[in-house]
Enzyme design. Structure first.
Site, short mmCIF file in Angstrom:
data_model
loop_
_atom_site.label_atom_id
_atom_site.label_comp_id
_atom_site.label_asym_id
_atom_site.label_seq_id
_atom_site.Cartn_x
_atom_site.Cartn_y
_atom_site.Cartn_z
N SER A 132 0.61 -1.06 -0.01
CA SER A 132 -0.01 -0.54 0.10
C SER A 132 1.30 1.91 -0.20
O SER A 132 1.23 1.64 -1.11
CB SER A 132 -1.13 0.00 0.60
OG SER A 132 -1.89 1.10 1.01
N HIS A 174 -4.19 -0.82 -4.52
CA HIS A 174 -5.43 -0.84 -4.55
C HIS A 174 -6.29 -0.14 -5.88
O HIS A 174 -6.80 0.14 -5.83
CB HIS A 174 -6.33 0.28 -3.52
CG HIS A 174 -5.40 0.28 -2.25
ND1 HIS A 174 -5.52 -1.18 -1.09
CD2 HIS A 174 -4.45 0.81 -1.67
CE1 HIS A 174 -4.99 -1.40 -0.37
NE2 HIS A 174 -4.17 -0.09 -0.50
N GLU A 201 -5.33 -5.51 -5.16
CA GLU A 201 -5.19 -5.42 -3.45
C GLU A 201 -4.66 -7.80 -3.53
O GLU A 201 -5.39 -7.53 -4.54
CB GLU A 201 -6.49 -5.63 -3.08
CG GLU A 201 -6.60 -3.84 -2.68
CD GLU A 201 -7.81 -3.56 -2.16
OE1 GLU A 201 -8.03 -4.50 -1.59
OE2 GLU A 201 -7.84 -2.51 -1.44
#
Length: 284
Positions: A132, A174, A201
């Site tokens: 992330s 994401h 993801e």
């Protein structure tokens, strides 16, 4: 690569990776970092919950068999000169950036003694990973923030300095889950990079020198604007839609690869598809 030269390895994760099941992506990181002899440092600069987040990764890495796992928490730039932190980095075979806020990582760590130490270990063969926010910081220019689920416009993305482990590209995370194609294209237009990677993801791009392999349940979207022959960025206002002609788009699921030098996708059998082959043809 010359004989005896150290490989440079990155595991760049799109976020929300599996931590409780087979943990395929984190398993691959531990394997590459030394397996049962891995010495892993978890960097929690991105998160405001360093102990909670760090201990969660300790649990996973120890379950997967890493010999030693420890957290290095840096709340301030002064912490990035800590002798104990620098000693931990110097011994690490794997260094893992957690998720959170990528701006926190660069504001606390960039151009510090820890930054220098991490790059030194990377050059010596330590595996660098990030999920992330920890993925966003991998290039030399990163997406700091931006709007999702919108068409490309100059105003929807803010760029800033990254940590520089994979220069010359832009990375977003994401990706499919948050509809970020528009902001990835906008970031490519804003910065002098020709390759953009959007990572889903529970998916990772594993970089070994100049080759990328995709692992995980989603895909990596590659935007290649190296042969784009037009964009209107020089003639529009920042809230007006961007146009771009001639860019390439590749969608790479698990097992496919990508060559950073040739900018070519590679099939699971190792071959490269000739662009003259019709769509749907069988490649032997």
């Amino acid at each position: 690569m010359a004989e005896g030269q150290t490989k440079r390895q990155l595991v760049i994760i799109g976020g929300a990776e599996d931590k409780d099941g087979d943990s395929q992506i984190l398993r691959e990181f531990v394997r590459r970092a030394g397996g049962t002899k891995a010495n892993i440092v978890i960097l929690t600069a991105a998160t405001e919950l360093p102990r909670e987040v760090g201990e969660n990764y300790i649990r996973v890495f120890e379950r997967l068999g890493a010999e030693k796992v420890r957290i290095v928490d840096t709340e301030t730039r002064e912490d990035a000169s800590s002798s104990t932190a620098l000693e931990a980095i110097a011994k690490a075979t794997g260094i893992f950036f957690t998720g959170g806020d990528q701006a926190r990582i660069t504001s606390i760590l960039k151009d510090t003694e820890i930054d220098t130490a991490i790059h030194q270990r990377f050059a010596e063969g330590a595996v660098i990973a990030g999920t992330s926010a920890g993925a966003a910081v991998m290039p030399d220019k990163m997406i700091v923030e931006g709007d999702s689920e919108t068409n490309p416009r100059m105003e929807i993305v803010e760029m800033g300095p990254g940590m520089g482990f994979l220069p010359g590209v832009v990375i977003d995370q994401h990706f499919s889950q948050r509809g970020r194609l528009g902001r990835l294209i906008s970031a490519l237009i804003l910065e002098p990079a020709v390759l953009g990677f959007g990572i889903d993801e529970n998916t990772a791009m594993v970089v070994t020198d100049d080759q990328i392999e995709i692992i995980g349940e989603g895909c990596v979207t590659v935007v290649d604007e190296s042969e784009a022959h037009y964009n209107n960025s020089h003639e529009i206002l920042k809230d007006e839609p961007l146009a771009i002609f001639g860019a390439k788009l590749h969608i790479l699921p698990h097992g496919y690869k990508f060559d950073l030098k040739t900018r070519q996708p590679i099939l699971t059998n190792g071959s490269v598809v000739n662009e003259s082959v019709p769509v749907g043809s069988t490649i032997n």
